[in-house]
Design a protein around this motif. Sequence first.
Motif, PDB file in Angstrom:
ATOM      1  N   TYR A  83      -8.528  44.898 -18.996  1.00  0.00           N
ATOM      2  CA  TYR A  83      -8.411  43.586 -19.651  1.00  0.00           C
ATOM      3  C   TYR A  83      -6.993  43.017 -19.569  1.00  0.00           C
ATOM      4  O   TYR A  83      -6.799  41.826 -19.313  1.00  0.00           O
ATOM      5  CB  TYR A  83      -8.853  43.679 -21.115  1.00  0.00           C
ATOM      6  CG  TYR A  83      -8.700  42.363 -21.826  1.00  0.00           C
ATOM      7  CD1 TYR A  83      -9.549  41.293 -21.533  1.00  0.00           C
ATOM      8  CD2 TYR A  83      -7.684  42.149 -22.764  1.00  0.00           C
ATOM      9  CE1 TYR A  83      -9.403  40.056 -22.153  1.00  0.00           C
ATOM     10  CE2 TYR A  83      -7.538  40.919 -23.388  1.00  0.00           C
ATOM     11  CZ  TYR A  83      -8.395  39.882 -23.083  1.00  0.00           C
ATOM     12  OH  TYR A  83      -8.241  38.669 -23.692  1.00  0.00           O
ATOM     13  N   MET A  84      -5.976  43.841 -19.792  1.00  0.00           N
ATOM     14  CA  MET A  84      -4.587  43.355 -19.825  1.00  0.00           C
ATOM     15  C   MET A  84      -3.983  43.171 -18.432  1.00  0.00           C
ATOM     16  O   MET A  84      -2.881  42.642 -18.305  1.00  0.00           O
ATOM     17  CB  MET A  84      -3.714  44.340 -20.608  1.00  0.00           C
ATOM     18  CG  MET A  84      -3.895  44.299 -22.111  1.00  0.00           C
ATOM     19  SD  MET A  84      -2.935  42.974 -22.868  1.00  0.00           S
ATOM     20  CE  MET A  84      -1.268  43.636 -22.735  1.00  0.00           C
ATOM     21  N   GLN A  85      -4.709  43.579 -17.389  1.00  0.00           N
ATOM     22  CA  GLN A  85      -4.107  43.672 -16.059  1.00  0.00           C
ATOM     23  C   GLN A  85      -3.560  42.343 -15.556  1.00  0.00           C
ATOM     24  O   GLN A  85      -2.449  42.267 -15.037  1.00  0.00           O
ATOM     25  CB  GLN A  85      -5.139  44.229 -15.068  1.00  0.00           C
ATOM     26  CG  GLN A  85      -4.572  44.568 -13.702  1.00  0.00           C
ATOM     27  CD  GLN A  85      -5.561  45.360 -12.863  1.00  0.00           C
ATOM     28  OE1 GLN A  85      -6.412  46.054 -13.393  1.00  0.00           O
ATOM     29  NE2 GLN A  85      -5.450  45.253 -11.557  1.00  0.00           N
ATOM     30  N   ARG A  86      -4.319  41.270 -15.706  1.00  0.00           N
ATOM     31  CA  ARG A  86      -3.864  39.992 -15.153  1.00  0.00           C
ATOM     32  C   ARG A  86      -2.691  39.413 -15.921  1.00  0.00           C
ATOM     33  O   ARG A  86      -1.950  38.574 -15.405  1.00  0.00           O
ATOM     34  CB  ARG A  86      -5.017  38.993 -15.071  1.00  0.00           C
ATOM     35  CG  ARG A  86      -5.497  38.414 -16.380  1.00  0.00           C
ATOM     36  CD  ARG A  86      -6.794  37.628 -16.144  1.00  0.00           C
ATOM     37  NE  ARG A  86      -7.144  36.791 -17.289  1.00  0.00           N
ATOM     38  CZ  ARG A  86      -7.267  35.467 -17.232  1.00  0.00           C
ATOM     39  NH1 ARG A  86      -7.069  34.843 -16.091  1.00  0.00           N
ATOM     40  NH2 ARG A  86      -7.604  34.772 -18.296  1.00  0.00           N
ATOM     41  N   TYR A  87      -2.494  39.859 -17.140  1.00  0.00           N
ATOM     42  CA  TYR A  87      -1.320  39.437 -17.912  1.00  0.00           C
ATOM     43  C   TYR A  87      -0.096  40.268 -17.534  1.00  0.00           C
ATOM     44  O   TYR A  87       1.011  39.733 -17.394  1.00  0.00           O
ATOM     45  CB  TYR A  87      -1.602  39.556 -19.405  1.00  0.00           C
ATOM     46  CG  TYR A  87      -2.729  38.666 -19.870  1.00  0.00           C
ATOM     47  CD1 TYR A  87      -2.542  37.297 -20.027  1.00  0.00           C
ATOM     48  CD2 TYR A  87      -3.994  39.181 -20.127  1.00  0.00           C
ATOM     49  CE1 TYR A  87      -3.583  36.472 -20.440  1.00  0.00           C
ATOM     50  CE2 TYR A  87      -5.042  38.363 -20.535  1.00  0.00           C
ATOM     51  CZ  TYR A  87      -4.827  37.015 -20.696  1.00  0.00           C
ATOM     52  OH  TYR A  87      -5.862  36.199 -21.098  1.00  0.00           O
ATOM     53  N   ILE A  88      -0.309  41.570 -17.345  1.00  0.00           N
ATOM     54  CA  ILE A  88       0.798  42.467 -16.988  1.00  0.00           C
ATOM     55  C   ILE A  88       1.450  42.031 -15.679  1.00  0.00           C
ATOM     56  O   ILE A  88       2.670  42.127 -15.513  1.00  0.00           O
ATOM     57  CB  ILE A  88       0.299  43.921 -16.904  1.00  0.00           C
ATOM     58  CG1 ILE A  88      -0.125  44.412 -18.293  1.00  0.00           C
ATOM     59  CG2 ILE A  88       1.365  44.839 -16.324  1.00  0.00           C
ATOM     60  CD1 ILE A  88      -0.817  45.761 -18.300  1.00  0.00           C
ATOM     61  N   PHE A 100       3.986  32.832 -22.536  1.00  0.00           N
ATOM     62  CA  PHE A 100       2.537  32.795 -22.346  1.00  0.00           C
ATOM     63  C   PHE A 100       1.945  31.676 -23.206  1.00  0.00           C
ATOM     64  O   PHE A 100       1.994  31.729 -24.429  1.00  0.00           O
ATOM     65  CB  PHE A 100       1.901  34.128 -22.734  1.00  0.00           C
ATOM     66  CG  PHE A 100       1.996  35.185 -21.662  1.00  0.00           C
ATOM     67  CD1 PHE A 100       1.077  35.214 -20.621  1.00  0.00           C
ATOM     68  CD2 PHE A 100       3.007  36.141 -21.693  1.00  0.00           C
ATOM     69  CE1 PHE A 100       1.158  36.180 -19.626  1.00  0.00           C
ATOM     70  CE2 PHE A 100       3.099  37.112 -20.705  1.00  0.00           C
ATOM     71  CZ  PHE A 100       2.171  37.135 -19.665  1.00  0.00           C
ATOM     72  N   ASP A 101       1.388  30.663 -22.522  1.00  0.00           N
ATOM     73  CA  ASP A 101       0.651  29.592 -23.191  1.00  0.00           C
ATOM     74  C   ASP A 101      -0.788  30.085 -23.322  1.00  0.00           C
ATOM     75  O   ASP A 101      -1.622  29.851 -22.472  1.00  0.00           O
ATOM     76  CB  ASP A 101       0.727  28.317 -22.355  1.00  0.00           C
ATOM     77  CG  ASP A 101       0.060  27.133 -23.028  1.00  0.00           C
ATOM     78  OD1 ASP A 101      -0.577  27.321 -24.079  1.00  0.00           O
ATOM     79  OD2 ASP A 101       0.139  26.017 -22.479  1.00  0.00           O
ATOM     80  N   ARG A 102      -1.048  30.783 -24.383  1.00  0.00           N
ATOM     81  CA  ARG A 102      -2.215  31.637 -24.628  1.00  0.00           C
ATOM     82  C   ARG A 102      -2.069  32.910 -23.814  1.00  0.00           C
ATOM     83  O   ARG A 102      -1.409  32.927 -22.787  1.00  0.00           O
ATOM     84  CB  ARG A 102      -3.532  30.914 -24.363  1.00  0.00           C
ATOM     85  CG  ARG A 102      -3.768  29.738 -25.313  1.00  0.00           C
ATOM     86  CD  ARG A 102      -5.237  29.532 -25.582  1.00  0.00           C
ATOM     87  NE  ARG A 102      -5.502  28.390 -26.463  1.00  0.00           N
ATOM     88  CZ  ARG A 102      -5.494  28.457 -27.789  1.00  0.00           C
ATOM     89  NH1 ARG A 102      -5.219  29.601 -28.398  1.00  0.00           N
ATOM     90  NH2 ARG A 102      -5.764  27.387 -28.514  1.00  0.00           N
ATOM     91  N   SER A 103      -2.695  33.960 -24.298  1.00  0.00           N
ATOM     92  CA  SER A 103      -2.380  35.283 -23.779  1.00  0.00           C
ATOM     93  C   SER A 103      -3.573  36.216 -23.915  1.00  0.00           C
ATOM     94  O   SER A 103      -4.725  35.769 -24.009  1.00  0.00           O
ATOM     95  CB  SER A 103      -1.193  35.843 -24.577  1.00  0.00           C
ATOM     96  OG  SER A 103      -1.603  36.085 -25.941  1.00  0.00           O
ATOM     97  N   TRP A 104      -3.269  37.511 -23.939  1.00  0.00           N
ATOM     98  CA  TRP A 104      -4.319  38.512 -24.142  1.00  0.00           C
ATOM     99  C   TRP A 104      -5.010  38.348 -25.493  1.00  0.00           C
ATOM    100  O   TRP A 104      -6.087  38.877 -25.716  1.00  0.00           O
ATOM    101  CB  TRP A 104      -3.752  39.913 -24.002  1.00  0.00           C
ATOM    102  CG  TRP A 104      -2.497  40.211 -24.784  1.00  0.00           C
ATOM    103  CD1 TRP A 104      -2.416  40.746 -26.031  1.00  0.00           C
ATOM    104  CD2 TRP A 104      -1.150  39.995 -24.355  1.00  0.00           C
ATOM    105  NE1 TRP A 104      -1.103  40.885 -26.421  1.00  0.00           N
ATOM    106  CE2 TRP A 104      -0.298  40.444 -25.408  1.00  0.00           C
ATOM    107  CE3 TRP A 104      -0.569  39.493 -23.186  1.00  0.00           C
ATOM    108  CZ2 TRP A 104       1.083  40.381 -25.321  1.00  0.00           C
ATOM    109  CZ3 TRP A 104       0.810  39.436 -23.100  1.00  0.00           C
ATOM    110  CH2 TRP A 104       1.627  39.871 -24.161  1.00  0.00           C
ATOM    111  N   TYR A 105      -4.399  37.549 -26.376  1.00  0.00           N
ATOM    112  CA  TYR A 105      -5.025  37.318 -27.685  1.00  0.00           C
ATOM    113  C   TYR A 105      -6.227  36.369 -27.606  1.00  0.00           C
ATOM    114  O   TYR A 105      -6.862  36.103 -28.628  1.00  0.00           O
ATOM    115  CB  TYR A 105      -3.990  36.810 -28.683  1.00  0.00           C
ATOM    116  CG  TYR A 105      -3.172  37.947 -29.256  1.00  0.00           C
ATOM    117  CD1 TYR A 105      -3.703  38.757 -30.262  1.00  0.00           C
ATOM    118  CD2 TYR A 105      -1.905  38.230 -28.765  1.00  0.00           C
ATOM    119  CE1 TYR A 105      -2.970  39.820 -30.777  1.00  0.00           C
ATOM    120  CE2 TYR A 105      -1.172  39.287 -29.275  1.00  0.00           C
ATOM    121  CZ  TYR A 105      -1.705  40.080 -30.280  1.00  0.00           C
ATOM    122  OH  TYR A 105      -0.983  41.133 -30.790  1.00  0.00           O
ATOM    123  N   ASN A 106      -6.562  35.902 -26.408  1.00  0.00           N
ATOM    124  CA  ASN A 106      -7.830  35.187 -26.237  1.00  0.00           C
ATOM    125  C   ASN A 106      -9.003  36.027 -26.747  1.00  0.00           C
ATOM    126  O   ASN A 106      -9.976  35.499 -27.269  1.00  0.00           O
ATOM    127  CB  ASN A 106      -8.055  34.854 -24.758  1.00  0.00           C
ATOM    128  CG  ASN A 106      -7.326  33.592 -24.330  1.00  0.00           C
ATOM    129  OD1 ASN A 106      -6.973  32.755 -25.149  1.00  0.00           O
ATOM    130  ND2 ASN A 106      -7.089  33.464 -23.048  1.00  0.00           N
TER     131      ASN A 106
END
Length: 264
Positions: A83-88, A100-106
Amino acid sequence: MAEQSRKMKWKEYSKELQKLQTELCHLQEWVKKEGLRVIIVFEGRDAAGKGGTIKAITERVSPRVFRVVALPAPSDREMSQLYMQRYIEKFPAAGEIVIFDRSWYNRAGVEHVMGFCTDEEHKRFLQLCPEAEGFIIGAGIQLIKIWLEVNKEEQARRMAARLDDPLRQWKLSPMDIKSWSRWYDYSRARDMMFEATDTDESPWHVLRSDDKRRARLNCISHILTLIPHKKIARSKVKLPKRTDRGKYDDEASLRGRRIIPAKY
């Protein structure tokens, strides 16, 4: 409180914003010199003012240092990843601040409320998120999490303004329309997120954003206090004298080219 309830005039706002943006430029130089890595996460309700706040932060600094990440909905391939891969993949290197304009907290918000993840996936995210953020911080990255909170009436006013204004309609997504009626579902999701992820190591900073101008100033001011920095003395630069060697009529060589019409 009476002073703060008064709407801030544009002249006053611009004056204070310029001071803070100047300090952001000093911060930028410090981040580059020290090789700092910083992540700033912006989350909040729809129409809370995230975009305008991020713009106020970044409009006078280098995009090579202050890098904004606003990811679209995940592709089929990304949905099969961790799940976190595309953010990392977007995390900062030395000398960078990634916003981050919205983040893993979606996953704690829209995905949970609108049914894009299962209850088990939501629960597991809330359990594992503090641990994952602990690894980020342990790796030497400073993590700042900001939640923009706008009241119900002001959100309604801003959403209504988007309906007919062509300069704002692009902000109104199909998901915003579907989410509109679910104020308290999002409130409960926010409360659950705070309960699980507002830790001493990685706290949430709540920004009241009913007044956009004050919110932007308060946000920048707060970020500047969260990232210790010093003003770096810059050596004075003197432009060298231009040489006339090889001089020719370089305006004449532009004649006949496709010059953009001067309509203004």
